[in-house]
Design an enzyme around this catalytic site. Structure first.
Site, PDB file in Angstrom:
ATOM      1  N   ASP B  27       0.875  -1.158   0.000  1.00  0.00           N
ATOM      2  CA  ASP B  27       0.000   0.000   0.000  1.00  0.00           C
ATOM      3  C   ASP B  27       0.924   1.223   0.000  1.00  0.00           C
ATOM      4  OD1 ASP B  27      -2.305   1.657   0.313  1.00  0.00           O
ATOM      5  OD2 ASP B  27      -1.874   1.799   2.453  1.00  0.00           O
ATOM      6  N   ASP B  29       0.105   5.249   0.875  1.00  0.00           N
ATOM      7  CA  ASP B  29       0.043   6.261   1.930  1.00  0.00           C
ATOM      8  C   ASP B  29       0.031   5.596   3.302  1.00  0.00           C
ATOM      9  OD1 ASP B  29       0.077   9.056   2.390  1.00  0.00           O
ATOM     10  OD2 ASP B  29      -2.014   8.968   3.035  1.00  0.00           O
ATOM     11  N   LYS B 220      -9.455  -2.322  -2.341  1.00  0.00           N
ATOM     12  CA  LYS B 220      -9.262  -3.180  -1.171  1.00  0.00           C
ATOM     13  C   LYS B 220     -10.365  -2.928  -0.158  1.00  0.00           C
ATOM     14  CE  LYS B 220      -5.280  -1.105  -0.876  1.00  0.00           C
ATOM     15  NZ  LYS B 220      -4.007  -0.583  -0.370  1.00  0.00           N
ATOM     16  N   ASP B 245      -0.981  -0.501   6.068  1.00  0.00           N
ATOM     17  CA  ASP B 245      -1.156   0.169   7.366  1.00  0.00           C
ATOM     18  C   ASP B 245      -2.603   0.097   7.847  1.00  0.00           C
ATOM     19  OD1 ASP B 245      -2.107   2.002   5.366  1.00  0.00           O
ATOM     20  OD2 ASP B 245      -2.077   3.578   6.899  1.00  0.00           O
TER      21      ASP B 245
END
EC number: 3.1.3.21
Lengths: 306, 306
Positions: B27, B29, B220, B245
């Site tokens: 991922d 950010d 996602k 995250d």
């Protein structure tokens, strides 16, 4: 309590029902008018009820008009109606913020000028009405200037709803002490010809999703709408009849407050909808089954004139 | 399958894990960068992984950039990355409409110029990008002009989201043959300093509420994001590691597709969130428990340089 049967109201049963109540609460759109046209016979029904000594109230989830605007519209369409008989969510939300939330501050309002007027009448200042377009870069959005006196976010119908407003509401609601109120959760506004446009429920869902909080909802089926009328006119629920075209708002409100309920088929819900609730076996859906139904409220006119 | 334990990744276990995979999906950010700053050490991690023969992919729910815009940003921040390694939802939604929906027509797009570009690259015409303010009276809104060639509504991030757009989407979606796709359901975009602004999930919820339909979601945790990568690069899920995250998107995607999962604590989710899922006893929440966690992906650098 016996299960509601949804009996067709006709003949002598009309008079019996009317004799058993002293107050009649009417939803507006789809019940006494459609858009800008009165339902044929509806003005005569309301005027005859009043002449016969019944108290009549107009209880609507629509937040786009003040009580005065409603009284003017009612008058134009031939209804004998006073401003203080009108309970729309613009007015009721102002009462709610004042009496239930005990708001001491301003409101960030996603809503109409009519809502602002009702808030001001109640002594509550509102900010936010009118267009609000996003500007600057993303990192600025979270730092959009906020009015420190705002202590509540109120969401009603707003044709200027925008990402900028959604963001501003989120920034206010990040403060857990900021109260969060919605006028109603209707997902669509029905228009003529089976058309519809998005209702306040869509805007409220967007704000709730952003804020990760649930709003306190003022409109039907929340019992506050009945309490608001009852507290001003001292109503006995047993002696009230709720007349509406929607099972999930009007009839649900009536059932949950202990009123008699009458569905009219000039609006949104159908007998097929009622039957689906009856068959569901689900206690909540059973509450949406009305005591009685009519094709149109005009059907009760003969009993009033007899 | 054994219950995930969320082991802290350190020492020899780092090398063991990396030896067991041939591809790593990151991922962006909160994982390899925050806003416009690379996470310290992240470029070295990605570049070393590639040097060591691993395939690396960038898998993000953010719909505001094209693959090329992501590749440019990655390059500027020191990551060795190619355009075809980037899978954002602007690109993946275009692939979804083409390959899964088999769309033969235009898209009404609530979204960005970047989304329009990715759709056009895939040969799909999009209408609707940019500001759209309501006009006229309510009865006109339901009769707003529609493009008869539009066969799908796609909702992504749109800072110009408005009531007019919501209404237009509803009018298209009243046709049950019009397809309905959303890029992702993230409710907030996290910014620096614990700030946040409303995410695409809020806009999608508003449109779903109006349309009384659920969108097909591309991003996602929908497995399409992995399938999109896997179909182009022939990936074996057993030999893939998903690094993210967020438990509800990144880790959930990894678990449901059978990938190994690694949570990094430089973004949204915390170890307390993991523990709450572990304690919940709820099978769906258990799927959000990662196999491993690190404070930052920089922690795997020594194993790569050793």
């Amino acid at each position: 309590m016996a299960v509601s049967k949804c009996a067709r109201l006709s003949g002598a049963s009309i008079g019996d029902l009317l004799d058993s109540v002293d107050s009649v609460l009417f939803d507006c759109d789809g019940v006494i008018w459609r858009g800008d046209q009165a339902i044929p016979g509806a003005p005569e029904v309301i005027n005859s009820l009043k002449k016969g000594g019944k108290r009549v109230f107009f209880v609507t989830n629509n937040s786009t008009k003040t009580r005065k605007m409603y009284a003017d519209k009612l008058g134009k369409l031939g209804f004998n109606a006073r401003e203080d008989e009108v309970f729309g969510t613009a007015y009721c939300s102002a009462v709610y913020l004042k009496t239930v939330c005990k708001l001491d501050g301003k409101v960030y309002l996603i809503g109409s000028n009519a809502m602002r007027q009702e808030l001001e009448t109640m002594g509550i200042q509102a900010v936010g009405v009118g267009p609000d377009h996003i500007s600057g870069v993303q990192n600025d959005w979270a730092n959009v200037p906020l009015d420190p006196e705002v202590k509540a976010v109120l969401v009603g119908f707003d044709e200027h709803f925008s990402y900028a407003k959604l963001n501003r509401a989120l920034q206010y609601l990040c403060n857990p002490e900021c109260q969060f109120v919605g006028t109603n959760t209707d997902t669509r506004l029905p228009l003529e010809g089976d058309k519809a446009v998005p209702g306040t429920g869509c805007l409220l869902k967007a704000v709730e999703t952003a804020a990760q909080r649930q709003a306190q909802v003022v409109g039907k089926p929340s019992s506050f709408m009945f309490k608001c009328v009852a507290s001003q006119f001292v109503l006995d629920p047993n002696k009230c009849l709720m007349v509406g075209d929607r099972l999930d708002t009007d009839i649900m409100l009536g059932s949950s407050c202990g009123l008699k309920t009458l569905l009219t088929l000039t609006g949104v819900s159908t007998i097929a909808d009622v039957e689906a609730h009856q068959r569901s076996g689900c206690p909540i859906r059973q509450e949406m089954v009305p005591d009685y139904y009519v094709d149109s409220i005009a059907e009760i006119l003969p009993a009033l004139q007899g």
